[in-house]
Motif scaffolding. Structure first.
Motif, mmCIF file in Angstrom:
data_model
loop_
_atom_site.group_PDB
_atom_site.id
_atom_site.type_symbol
_atom_site.label_atom_id
_atom_site.label_comp_id
_atom_site.label_asym_id
_atom_site.label_seq_id
_atom_site.Cartn_x
_atom_site.Cartn_y
_atom_site.Cartn_z
ATOM 1 N N SER A 163 8.424 12.851 -15.111
ATOM 2 C CA SER A 163 8.527 11.985 -13.935
ATOM 3 C C SER A 163 9.973 11.631 -13.608
ATOM 4 N N LEU A 250 0.160 2.038 -7.655
ATOM 5 C CA LEU A 250 0.134 3.065 -8.698
ATOM 6 C C LEU A 250 -1.168 3.045 -9.488
ATOM 7 N N PRO A 255 -0.304 9.298 -7.449
ATOM 8 C CA PRO A 255 1.153 9.284 -7.384
ATOM 9 C C PRO A 255 1.661 9.954 -6.112
ATOM 10 N N TYR A 351 -6.280 6.950 -12.774
ATOM 11 C CA TYR A 351 -4.833 7.005 -12.540
ATOM 12 C C TYR A 351 -4.034 6.698 -13.811
ATOM 13 N N PRO A 354 0.137 4.119 -15.416
ATOM 14 C CA PRO A 354 1.424 4.298 -14.729
ATOM 15 C C PRO A 354 2.385 3.160 -15.056
ATOM 16 N N THR A 422 2.383 8.296 -15.820
ATOM 17 C CA THR A 422 3.143 8.458 -14.582
ATOM 18 C C THR A 422 4.250 7.419 -14.537
#
Length: 467
Positions: A163, A250, A255, A351, A354, A422
């Motif tokens: 990232s 997020l 993303p 997700y 993050p 992430t």
């Protein structure tokens, strides 16, 4: 703004590298042997020779061997006062070992000045950008050197979470380039709390968003507002609200959507952004959940907001803020004892976990061997070791050992960054100034103060893109 440390965030192998010269073995005839008598090199030998030569030839290794002694590298950035002292301390050992003089100039007017210098053909060799959005704008002019042509991409991949490299890849006049390298970071997905009293009350750190909301309700039933929130910051009033929205974005969308949002391709009036603010509002707009009630949020300075957590007994329990906020904590409280943090929990498990970050990205404008050596040095944990040891920053590199950090809190923070599913940079710092440091701040302030509805605020923020 790089929110806001007063401004607005494996052990180094190459420095200790020792290598031997490859010597071709002679045959039984000693020095009189003909070339045909020497053993033939295998393909493996050739590969080893190539690898050895490659390592020996890196600009950083040449610098450590003293080949650039007496040269100067200019650097311009936002570090002033205490931060400048910490930065200059972190490079002192490198300067002494290599003989390269890194001439650093710090300025509180960096953002305004760097454009003038680049446009005027007077760019520094290296510049430190606390706002990657500003670097992205300059990169489009073609005046930033593509670090893919300077640094070994494989080494970068091994020493940075992907990232970080994605966030350093920007558009130029001739396509995508590696516009800079990351050297210092702040973590912004942290909920601070009074550890000792928290444990004495029998509360447990929430692992999910639902658990956090249930604990927020429980604390309210126990007679206290859970959250200490303040967004007053003079001309920058409103910026802490943007951190909340960015963190929730997020956790509730991809993303890719986050990236589109910060580029202006996903409007503030979209369902994704509206949903994020509505989730935030379930805390912010509930007078039982916020110390002083919703109306106090706009008038409470962000640095003063955590203070109720340190009263005895605490009058509030949680404060979402980057790791720099500890500078505003009472001097007598101790990390890992009196206070600690937990990761702002996920909302939608698809997700992952993050992490929102801020930090400094270093770009290169002039290509000379000694400049290459310095920029390569800045990709190593060693370049920030003393700063890490002094506390307050997290190294984005993987070769910064966790034992460099002086508190368990900082070690956990560094591990959080290294293990994040992430990483994304502070969104408002990536947006154009008229949005990220303009309509976004004002729109959120108007919404929280009650002078605008959510729909009106989001429309107002979106208009910033039209300016």
């Amino acid at each position: 703004m790089n929110k806001k440390t007063g401004r607005k965030l494996s052990t180094l192998a190459v420095l200790g590298l020792s290598f031997s010269m490859l010597v071709t073995a002679c045959g039984s005839g000693g020095n009189n042997a003909s070339p045909s008598q020497a053993p033939a090199a295998t393909s493996g030998d050739q590969a080893k020779a190539t690898a050895t030569a490659s390592v020996a030839d890196t600009p950083l290794q040449k610098a450590m061997n003293g080949e650039y002694k007496g040269t100067k590298v200019t650097m311009f950035g936002p570090f002033v006062d205490a931060d400048q002292v910490k930065f200059e301390t972190s490079i002192k050992d490198f300067e002494e070992k290599t003989g390269i003089d890194i001439q650093y100039e710090g300025s509180k007017e960096f953002e305004a000045t760097i454009n003038v210098r680049v446009d005027g053909g007077n760019a520094p060799d290296i510049a430190d950008f606390p706002q990657p959005g500003l670097l992205a704008a300059i990169a489009k002019t073609g005046k930033v050197i593509d670090l893919n042509t300077v640094l070994d991409p494989e080494k970068l991949k091994s020493n940075y979470n992907k990232s970080w490299l994605d966030m350093a890849t920007m558009d130029s006049g001739s396509g995508k380039i590696m516009a800079g390298i990351w050297n210092r970071s702040n973590v912004k997905s942290l909920v601070w709390y009074p550890k000792k009293q928290f444990e004495e009350a029998g509360y447990q750190v929430p692992q999910t968003w639902d658990e956090m909301m249930a604990l927020t309700e429980q604390i309210a039933k126990d007679g206290d507002p859970a959250w200490a929130i303040g967004i007053e910051s003079g001309a920058a009033t409103g910026w802490p609200a943007t951190d909340w929205v960015e963190n929730i974005m997020l956790r509730t969308t991809t993303p890719e959507n986050y990236d589109k949002w910060v580029k202006g391709e996903l409007p503030f009036t979209s369902p994704e952004v509206k949903n994020a603010v509505e989730i935030m509002s379930k805390i912010w707009m509930n007078k039982d959940y916020v110390y002083g009630g919703t109306k106090s949020i706009v008038t409470t300075a962000f640095g003063d907001a955590p203070k109720p957590m340190f009263e005895n007994p605490p009058k509030a329990w949680f404060n979402l803020m980057g790791n720099f906020i500890t500078s505003f904590f009472p001097e007598n409280v101790k990390v890992d004892q009196d206070y600690d943090w937990f990761y702002l929990p996920p909302i939608d498990e698809q997700y992952g976990k993050p992490v929102l970050v801020a930090g400094d990205i270093y770009a290169m404008f002039n290509d000379r061997p000694e400049v290459r050596a310095v920029i390569e040095f800045f990709t190593t944990g060693e370049s920030i070791k003393s700063w890490v040891q002094s506390g307050g920053v997290i190294a984005p590199m993987n070769d910064a050992p966790l034992d460099w950090y002086q508190s368990e809190s900082d070690r956990r923070m560094a591990k959080l960054v290294q293990d994040a599913s992430t990483l994304r940079f502070d969104g408002s710092d990536l947006m154009p100034g008229k949005v990220g440091a303009g309509s976004f701040w004002k729109g959120m302030t108007d919404y929280v103060s009650g002078t605008a509805t959510l729909e009106q605020a989001l429309e107002q923020i979106q208009k910033g893109w039209n300016n």
